[in-house]
Design an enzyme around this catalytic site. Sequence first.
Site, PDB file in Angstrom:
ATOM      1  N   SER A 262      42.299  46.726  43.132  1.00 57.88           N
ATOM      2  CA  SER A 262      41.207  47.453  42.482  1.00 57.88           C
ATOM      3  C   SER A 262      39.899  46.706  42.656  1.00 57.88           C
ATOM      4  O   SER A 262      39.883  45.484  42.825  1.00 57.88           O
ATOM      5  CB  SER A 262      41.489  47.607  40.986  1.00 57.88           C
ATOM      6  OG  SER A 262      41.268  46.385  40.304  1.00 57.88           O
ATOM      7  N   ASP A 263      38.807  47.449  42.621  1.00 54.13           N
ATOM      8  CA  ASP A 263      37.528  46.779  42.419  1.00 54.13           C
ATOM      9  C   ASP A 263      37.538  46.255  40.990  1.00 54.13           C
ATOM     10  O   ASP A 263      38.260  46.755  40.128  1.00 54.13           O
ATOM     11  CB  ASP A 263      36.367  47.736  42.663  1.00 54.13           C
ATOM     12  CG  ASP A 263      35.095  46.993  43.068  1.00 54.13           C
ATOM     13  OD1 ASP A 263      34.988  45.789  42.776  1.00 54.13           O
ATOM     14  OD2 ASP A 263      34.204  47.632  43.666  1.00 54.13           O
TER      15      ASP A 263
END
Length: 731
Positions: A262-263
């Site tokens: 994920s960011d």
Amino acid sequence: MKSTLSIILLGASLMVSAQQKTPVYLDVTKPIEQRVENALSLMTTEEKVAMCHAQSKFSSKGVARLGIPDVWSSDGSHGVSDEKLWDEWSSAQWANDSCTAFPALTALAATFNPEMASLFGKSIGEEARHREKTMLLGPGVNIYRSPLNGRNFEYMGEDPYLASRMVVPYIQGVQSCGVAACVKHFALNNQEICRGEINVNLSDRALQEIYLPAFKAAVQEGKVWSIMGAYNKFRGEHCCHNDLLLNKILKQDWKFDGVVVSDWGGVHNTDEAVNNGLDIEMGTYTNGLTTQGHFPFSSYYLADPFLKGIKSGKYEMAKLDDKARRILRMIFRTTMSANRPFGRFVSPEHSEAARKIAQEAIVLLKNEHNMLPIPVGKYKKIAVIGENASRSLVVGGGSTSLKVAYEVTPLQGIISKYGKEHVVYSMGYASGPSLYGREEASKLNADSLLNAAVELAKTADLVIFVGGLNKNYFQDCESGDRKSLSLPFGEDKLIASIEQVNKNVVVVFSSGNAITMPWLDKTPAVVQTWHLGSEAGNALVDVLSGDVNPSGKLPFSFPKKLTDIGAHAFDKLCYPGDSVNVQYKEDILVGYRWLETKKIEPLFPFGYGLSYTTFVYSKPSVDVNEVKADGTVKVSFTLTNTGKVDGAETAQLYVSKSKSVVARAAKELKAFKKTFLKAGESKTVNIEVPVSSFAYYNESKQAWEVESGSYSLLLGRSSRDIKGKVDVKVL
């Protein structure tokens, strides 16, 4: 109970050791998939879950009991970020983590040279390897949709084909060093305004033809080992756990076998994170950079809630095993690979690479009356004006902010080349401090700075203005988009004022975005230098002096005004959206595709760039006039350097189909080739184009389709400067 369980697990581990001298997962001679399955079989459920979420700002757990190391990542598409404190964004203040800053990725794209992408990837990969990183968080390949996007400087331009050709060798270079490249941000992260919640809506054609090709090339050709999700939503689901993007397209259709991370702060829901393709959750309860709270890692969506769901039967063990399997695979490809080479850090070779890439990236936009190059000794007094001449352009910008071992500024480079006794400097304008997430004006008086610069310009033989954008908020910076297409900080007024008192002016600007130039008609020479990193000043004077002949080409269009661009030709729902939704109404007509199709003249077109020499193209020919959909067309022509200095030219091949069953752009880039020629030299240039690249995405069939009929192959110096045309018929 815990101690008893530990004894049982230890006993099991010892039994494995007794049965085989080296467990399979530790035996580097065994195939990776065998090692992965063996390690997976020895792990507890708790250990598997622990691998799926952060344990610090930039690391996630391995399995210490089995000798499997943690996963350590670092920001930086163009430099390895400094070490951070365990659970804070603040620097750890190490003494040995100052990196080489390579040019930003817009600069790399401007080289139009895949060899430079390979050199870039290998060089930054070596720095990441030396710092013991598992994963380098880059490169970025989001498409340049709007010239206001604050993160455009991190990406590779407006054309999906160009980005595809440049990203593959970059990935291969990084991963040859035993470090996983992490291509980002998947997908449609094309603005910073409302980036965490904006829901992107667009056609399947636009998605497949414009916004996904570079990611697809990264996976299928570059064999990238990790991909980062984007902050935004796509069709109602956040991209970090988006079933269509991650499960169907990435993992099913493209057969991606790596890790989806994920960011930072991009995860919002345990159910979707478990089921929709995410593998490692990072930075939850942060906005990506500024927010830090004492939120326990065990409370992450893929931590205790995931473990509880597995044990209750809510989530399938197969989901967990798939995530752990992918993470193990990345670890065995990187930190536990027998073939992992040693790295090196801030080496002379890396400085040379950074300088060479920067040299090839610089774009000469205008050069009337042969104002450039500037020989040493021609001018007794050179006035350098502009804050960007002396300001650091590697600090700021968000996650790309770097702690560098050194940075040669343009002013330092100019003084070094032309002599301290011939160079005088005036700031001219001031931008204020570089602050993340907020804007603060300079406390210096703007009128006083302008007046001092103009007075200096009056007495100079030559003025080199060095300005553009910087890494401040609302400039080339994460978390906020630009407010305007104009130059900031009163630079337009300053340039015009200088030109009223001195006609010998060279405008040099650093930026990762297009700008307007109301002063262009009165300016004899204009040079676009991007953000060039540690060797910025040296590379600039290499080109200004003529030691290096500029060969860069624009990887995106410069419009005359903002509404000339497709994303800004409609209402606010098209950009930046209504804070909930954004609709890509320009569809497939992004960048030059819009300008060419709508017959709008740009300030400077995509693919444009001048040289200190001249090139002549012969009429192109093809090896076949009729070809099947699975065939290849070879275009041949002679390229001649008709000038007096050596140089390089990037020939660009565009494809056009006037009569089509679907709406098409007037032309689309399908091939390019950079050729180096000595003065007076000619070469036969061959460019092969697979007919499959002529395909459009058929939305009704959900498949790519090559339409039969006549196509025009357009050979040009830019999207608007076409030197020859040849037609082929697809059967």
